[in-house]
Design a protein around this motif. Structure first.
Motif, PDB file in Angstrom:
ATOM      1  N   LEU A 132       3.255 -16.012  18.902  1.00  0.00           N
ATOM      2  CA  LEU A 132       2.625 -14.735  18.575  1.00  0.00           C
ATOM      3  C   LEU A 132       3.617 -13.584  18.713  1.00  0.00           C
ATOM      4  O   LEU A 132       3.598 -12.639  17.926  1.00  0.00           O
ATOM      5  N   VAL A 133       4.486 -13.676  19.723  1.00  0.00           N
ATOM      6  CA  VAL A 133       5.530 -12.655  19.880  1.00  0.00           C
ATOM      7  C   VAL A 133       6.424 -12.653  18.640  1.00  0.00           C
ATOM      8  O   VAL A 133       6.778 -11.589  18.115  1.00  0.00           O
ATOM      9  N   TYR A 134       6.778 -13.830  18.153  1.00  0.00           N
ATOM     10  CA  TYR A 134       7.635 -13.924  16.968  1.00  0.00           C
ATOM     11  C   TYR A 134       6.948 -13.339  15.739  1.00  0.00           C
ATOM     12  O   TYR A 134       7.583 -12.694  14.907  1.00  0.00           O
ATOM     13  N   GLN A 135       5.645 -13.559  15.655  1.00  0.00           N
ATOM     14  CA  GLN A 135       4.894 -13.103  14.477  1.00  0.00           C
ATOM     15  C   GLN A 135       4.526 -11.628  14.542  1.00  0.00           C
ATOM     16  O   GLN A 135       4.528 -10.940  13.518  1.00  0.00           O
ATOM     17  N   LYS A 136       4.222 -11.131  15.751  1.00  0.00           N
ATOM     18  CA  LYS A 136       3.657  -9.789  15.868  1.00  0.00           C
ATOM     19  C   LYS A 136       4.425  -8.852  16.804  1.00  0.00           C
ATOM     20  O   LYS A 136       4.152  -7.658  16.838  1.00  0.00           O
ATOM     21  N   LYS A 140      13.419  -9.628  17.581  1.00  0.00           N
ATOM     22  CA  LYS A 140      14.824  -9.610  17.982  1.00  0.00           C
ATOM     23  C   LYS A 140      14.973  -9.850  19.478  1.00  0.00           C
ATOM     24  O   LYS A 140      15.864 -10.599  19.911  1.00  0.00           O
ATOM     25  N   LEU A 141      14.091  -9.243  20.264  1.00  0.00           N
ATOM     26  CA  LEU A 141      14.138  -9.425  21.716  1.00  0.00           C
ATOM     27  C   LEU A 141      13.847 -10.877  22.076  1.00  0.00           C
ATOM     28  O   LEU A 141      14.506 -11.459  22.958  1.00  0.00           O
ATOM     29  N   LEU A 142      12.892 -11.484  21.401  1.00  0.00           N
ATOM     30  CA  LEU A 142      12.562 -12.887  21.653  1.00  0.00           C
ATOM     31  C   LEU A 142      13.746 -13.791  21.318  1.00  0.00           C
ATOM     32  O   LEU A 142      14.113 -14.675  22.104  1.00  0.00           O
ATOM     33  N   LEU A 143      14.351 -13.579  20.158  1.00  0.00           N
ATOM     34  CA  LEU A 143      15.480 -14.410  19.757  1.00  0.00           C
ATOM     35  C   LEU A 143      16.647 -14.269  20.729  1.00  0.00           C
ATOM     36  O   LEU A 143      17.345 -15.244  21.024  1.00  0.00           O
ATOM     37  N   ASN A 144      16.845 -13.069  21.244  1.00  0.00           N
ATOM     38  CA  ASN A 144      17.902 -12.856  22.236  1.00  0.00           C
ATOM     39  C   ASN A 144      17.639 -13.658  23.504  1.00  0.00           C
ATOM     40  O   ASN A 144      18.553 -14.252  24.082  1.00  0.00           O
ATOM     41  N   MET A 176      15.717 -19.279  11.499  1.00  0.00           N
ATOM     42  CA  MET A 176      16.136 -20.054  12.664  1.00  0.00           C
ATOM     43  C   MET A 176      17.321 -20.975  12.394  1.00  0.00           C
ATOM     44  O   MET A 176      18.189 -21.148  13.268  1.00  0.00           O
ATOM     45  N   VAL A 177      17.386 -21.580  11.217  1.00  0.00           N
ATOM     46  CA  VAL A 177      18.471 -22.527  10.940  1.00  0.00           C
ATOM     47  C   VAL A 177      19.856 -21.875  11.056  1.00  0.00           C
ATOM     48  O   VAL A 177      20.750 -22.435  11.708  1.00  0.00           O
ATOM     49  N   PRO A 178      20.100 -20.694  10.461  1.00  0.00           N
ATOM     50  CA  PRO A 178      21.427 -20.059  10.620  1.00  0.00           C
ATOM     51  C   PRO A 178      21.779 -19.786  12.084  1.00  0.00           C
ATOM     52  O   PRO A 178      22.954 -19.903  12.471  1.00  0.00           O
ATOM     53  N   ILE A 179      20.792 -19.417  12.890  1.00  0.00           N
ATOM     54  CA  ILE A 179      21.053 -19.166  14.310  1.00  0.00           C
ATOM     55  C   ILE A 179      21.497 -20.451  15.001  1.00  0.00           C
ATOM     56  O   ILE A 179      22.467 -20.474  15.777  1.00  0.00           O
TER      57      ILE A 179
END
Length: 299
Positions: A132-136, A140-144, A176-179
């Motif tokens: 849900l964080v990723y969607q809403k 960027k903070l989540l991915l970090n 996600m794949v490039p990361i």
């Protein structure tokens, strides 16, 4: 005299404010005390208090988080008035509401603490919240935070991060794949292992060339250019999970009798049931090998 009366009213106002704040969090405090106690059915009773805390203060981050963490239908009898369907999705939504009130604090808790819990339902609720964080939320903070976790020296952090990244990547492989591909260059082997695993779980054919190159690096002239055997072996398994356009790469490995990954490729092909894999698998059945080959041909 007027100054004295004003001071009295000010003190009374502060007193009411303190009392009001105390009452506002009374149920939360009581629920937390119950969790720490040895009382019978303590978690069920604590959940009841957390619900009351939210009724009084709907944006109470801690109450929402604790309700998501502890709320389970297993705590209720079907005929009791408190019974409800406390699904993983609902628990994840409560954790997400905690994040909405205090994003940085609860994002770190979810990634580095909640995912570690021994209860699979708690782990899945955390995954639901992070999705849900990723969607809403603040993507960027989540991915970090996930990159920080997958680069951690702690194996559990790395495992949890790749699990979340793989789940998110299935619905958004373009991000996600490039990361994950970039993480294949990380100096820490555990990070590279988990990046390869996540790529396999996502199943995107975009990852095939880089996984194939990683496997081929085993024959590089310079040692520093060669990926370690464990990572290359996992890359073969990842190609097997991707299937489709990855089959020719796996067949190529099986045809290289000098490859140390040949048996791994044969096993990967045997689980796919692809027509292109049939002949290499039949050839493998007629060979002797220092490693046992178990081939299961699909229907």
């Amino acid at each position: 005299m007027k100054r004295y009366i004003t001071g009295v009213f000010l003190l009374v106002g502060i007193a009411f404010l303190i009392v009001g704040c105390g009452n506002q969090n009374e149920h939360l405090a009581k629920g937390k005390e119950l969790i720490k106690s040895d009382k019978r059915r303590k978690e069920e009773r604590a959940v009841h208090e957390f619900k009351l805390a939210i009724e009084q203060e709907k944006d109470n981050a801690e109450a929402h988080y604790l309700l998501g963490f502890y709320d389970s239908q297993d705590f209720y009898e079907l005929n009791e008035p408190e019974w409800n369907q406390a699904s993983i999705a609902q628990r994840g939504q409560h954790m997400f509401k905690a994040y909405q009130q205090k994003p940085r604090e609860y994002l770190e808790i979810l990634v580095f603490d909640t995912l570690r819990d021994d209860d699979v339902d708690v782990q899945n609720a955390a995954l639901e919240a992070l999705t849900l964080v990723y969607q809403k939320g603040e993507r960027k903070l989540l991915l970090n935070q996930l990159e920080k976790a997958i680069k951690s020296k702690d194996n559990r952090d790395r495992h949890d991060a790749q699990w979340v990244m793989a789940n998110i990547g299935r619905s958004d492989p373009n991000t996600m794949v490039p990361i994950l591909v970039e993480l294949l260059e990380h100096k820490q082997m555990g990070t590279r292992l988990n990046a390869v695993k996540a790529l396999g779980e996502i199943g995107s054919e975009e990852a095939i060339p880089v996984l194939a190159a990683l496997i081929d690096s085993g024959s590089a002239r310079r040692v520093r250019d060669r990926e370690v055997a464990e990572v290359r072996q996992l890359a073969v398994a990842a190609l097997g999970k991707i299937g489709g356009k990855a089959v020719p790469e796996l067949v190529k490995i099986t045809q290289n009798k000098g490859s140390s990954l040949r048996v791994d490729a044969i096993r990967a092909l045997s689980s796919l049931g692809d027509e292109k894999a049939v002949q290499p698998l039949l050839d493998a059945l007629n060979e002797k090998s220092s490693r046992e080959i178990v081939v299961e041909l699909g229907n």
